[in-house]
Motif scaffolding. Sequence first.
Motif, mmCIF file in Angstrom:
data_model
loop_
_atom_site.group_PDB
_atom_site.id
_atom_site.type_symbol
_atom_site.label_atom_id
_atom_site.label_comp_id
_atom_site.label_asym_id
_atom_site.label_seq_id
_atom_site.Cartn_x
_atom_site.Cartn_y
_atom_site.Cartn_z
ATOM 1 N N ALA A 1 0.746 -1.122 0.246
ATOM 2 C CA ALA A 1 -0.149 -0.332 0.134
ATOM 3 C C ALA A 1 0.816 1.206 0.026
ATOM 4 N N VAL A 2 1.899 0.986 0.636
ATOM 5 C CA VAL A 2 2.784 2.470 1.022
ATOM 6 C C VAL A 2 3.463 2.820 -0.582
ATOM 7 N N VAL A 3 3.824 1.837 -1.238
ATOM 8 C CA VAL A 3 4.433 1.724 -2.594
ATOM 9 C C VAL A 3 3.407 2.352 -3.526
ATOM 10 N N VAL A 4 2.057 1.993 -3.549
ATOM 11 C CA VAL A 4 0.987 2.541 -4.437
ATOM 12 C C VAL A 4 0.720 3.800 -4.119
ATOM 13 N N ILE A 5 0.779 4.192 -2.928
ATOM 14 C CA ILE A 5 0.470 5.697 -2.619
ATOM 15 C C ILE A 5 1.610 6.402 -2.978
ATOM 16 N N ASP A 6 2.878 6.047 -2.968
ATOM 17 C CA ASP A 6 4.081 6.869 -3.537
ATOM 18 C C ASP A 6 3.711 6.946 -4.993
ATOM 19 N N PHE A 7 3.440 5.795 -5.653
ATOM 20 C CA PHE A 7 3.209 5.844 -7.181
ATOM 21 C C PHE A 7 2.154 6.907 -7.492
ATOM 22 N N LEU A 8 1.047 7.066 -6.662
ATOM 23 C CA LEU A 8 0.142 8.036 -7.151
ATOM 24 C C LEU A 8 0.414 9.372 -6.709
ATOM 25 N N MET A 9 1.332 9.632 -5.851
ATOM 26 C CA MET A 9 1.970 10.768 -5.558
ATOM 27 C C MET A 9 2.898 11.182 -6.748
ATOM 28 N N ARG A 10 3.621 10.374 -7.157
ATOM 29 C CA ARG A 10 4.763 10.687 -8.078
ATOM 30 C C ARG A 10 4.000 11.033 -9.576
ATOM 31 N N HIS A 11 3.069 10.203 -9.833
ATOM 32 C CA HIS A 11 2.103 10.561 -11.192
ATOM 33 C C HIS A 11 1.255 11.798 -11.008
ATOM 34 N N GLY A 12 1.101 12.393 -10.016
ATOM 35 C CA GLY A 12 0.333 13.750 -9.763
ATOM 36 C C GLY A 12 -1.159 13.349 -9.599
ATOM 37 N N ILE A 13 -1.464 12.319 -9.158
ATOM 38 C CA ILE A 13 -2.773 11.770 -8.465
ATOM 39 C C ILE A 13 -3.153 12.117 -7.228
ATOM 40 N N LEU A 14 -2.325 12.066 -6.353
ATOM 41 C CA LEU A 14 -2.256 12.648 -5.175
ATOM 42 C C LEU A 14 -1.459 13.806 -5.024
ATOM 43 N N THR A 15 -1.941 14.930 -4.360
ATOM 44 C CA THR A 15 -1.059 15.975 -4.570
ATOM 45 C C THR A 15 -1.288 16.915 -3.163
ATOM 46 N N PRO A 16 -0.642 17.884 -2.799
ATOM 47 C CA PRO A 16 -0.550 18.509 -1.696
ATOM 48 C C PRO A 16 -1.990 19.337 -1.499
ATOM 49 N N GLU A 17 -2.783 19.503 -2.974
ATOM 50 C CA GLU A 17 -3.877 20.261 -2.746
ATOM 51 C C GLU A 17 -4.989 19.183 -2.458
ATOM 52 N N ASN A 18 -5.056 18.008 -2.748
ATOM 53 C CA ASN A 18 -6.218 17.075 -2.611
ATOM 54 C C ASN A 18 -5.727 16.032 -1.413
ATOM 55 N N GLU A 19 -4.720 15.977 -0.918
ATOM 56 C CA GLU A 19 -4.341 14.777 -0.010
ATOM 57 C C GLU A 19 -3.808 15.725 1.414
ATOM 58 N N PRO A 20 -4.696 15.846 2.384
ATOM 59 C CA PRO A 20 -4.091 16.892 3.490
ATOM 60 C C PRO A 20 -3.157 16.098 4.383
ATOM 61 N N ASP A 21 -2.753 15.230 4.312
ATOM 62 C CA ASP A 21 -1.644 14.592 4.943
ATOM 63 C C ASP A 21 -0.249 14.359 4.271
ATOM 64 N N TYR A 22 -0.220 15.176 2.921
ATOM 65 C CA TYR A 22 0.806 14.886 2.165
ATOM 66 C C TYR A 22 2.191 15.060 2.737
ATOM 67 N N LEU A 23 2.448 16.086 3.404
ATOM 68 C CA LEU A 23 3.776 16.006 4.066
ATOM 69 C C LEU A 23 4.184 14.897 5.116
ATOM 70 N N GLU A 24 3.164 14.728 5.686
ATOM 71 C CA GLU A 24 3.524 13.468 6.926
ATOM 72 C C GLU A 24 3.552 12.173 6.179
ATOM 73 N N ILE A 25 2.891 11.960 5.025
ATOM 74 C CA ILE A 25 3.178 10.678 4.535
ATOM 75 C C ILE A 25 4.595 10.612 3.636
ATOM 76 N N VAL A 26 4.816 11.562 3.079
ATOM 77 C CA VAL A 26 6.402 11.834 2.358
ATOM 78 C C VAL A 26 7.421 11.284 3.738
ATOM 79 N N ALA A 27 7.103 12.179 4.811
ATOM 80 C CA ALA A 27 8.323 11.935 5.631
ATOM 81 C C ALA A 27 8.290 10.560 6.375
#
Length: 323
Positions: A282-308
């Motif tokens: 699940a972690v790898v898939v979420i990272d994929f969605l972030m890198r491909h611009g599907i999850l962004t700082p604008e639509n994922e409120p926990d973006y920074l925490e997830i990256v960290a």
Amino acid sequence: MAAKSNLQLIEECDNFPYHDDDPEFYERHMRNYHAFKVNGCNAVLGYMPNNVVEKFPWIENDWKVDSQSRIVTLMAAPDATPEVRNEIMSRLLAEAVHQKTFEVLNGWRNEMYPIYAPGGIFLMEMERCASPLFGIISYGVHMTGYIEDEKEGLKLWVGRRSKTKQTFPNMLDNTAAGGMSTGEHPYACAIREAAEEASIPEAVFEERAQSVGVMTYFYVRDARAGGEIGLLQPEIEYVYDIRLDADHVIKPCDSEVEDFRLWTVDEVRESLKQGEWKPNCAVVVIDFLMRHGILTPENEPDYLEIVARTHRRLPFPKAKFVL
């Protein structure tokens, strides 16, 4: 079951406490563990739960167990070779298997996982299934095969783990993934796993795959992992994307995967919410969605925490893969 947020999925995988969150709690929590060390190397190599230390059939002269300072030390000579350290570890694990001390050792794989001293120096190795007993860092590769559909956008090749698999049976998985054995490098491991698990030929991997980063987390094993609960599994995962042609069909190549399905991003996101994925996948898939611009700082409120939380600094020496 309530839908899980992306951060909750990350927290299921990176679930060892952080010192800075609550220093007093962290210090109390660490009393539940012994540090694993090797004579002649000052670094702590892993954390062992106290109840694991109490159960091990320690062999006199091979090991020093200091319960007051909570340190377990493999007592080879300070200048011993890796082979000498390996023999000491092998004797201990053989006795533990003989006495049926730990359920996790029932998953014996005859695969060796490396342990490194500071500077990436190879120190020794141990049987893969025993590594969580000592809490050492393990290394692996994860890859996501995907296509770009003109009408439906990105679609991901998702695997379903075998119902009889010892660890995380019947859960969703990445297109291919696996652990790195002693002497193996990330790229070579990824080629091997792509062929073994997803029938992706080496030539296709070399043409289509792209190294897209590394993820780190500190996992405390639960019942789904098989064996004893509460064992520690700090991991470093090298991540690859494989952009495939629409007519390239992924098929299982061994008994570890039930089947593959080609899912839209919406289908993948819904399965994440339902908690259907193996935690680190699940972690790898979420990272994929972030890198491909599907999850962004604008639509994922926990973006920074997830990256960290998916790039955690682990407290043990690490490998340096230089060819």
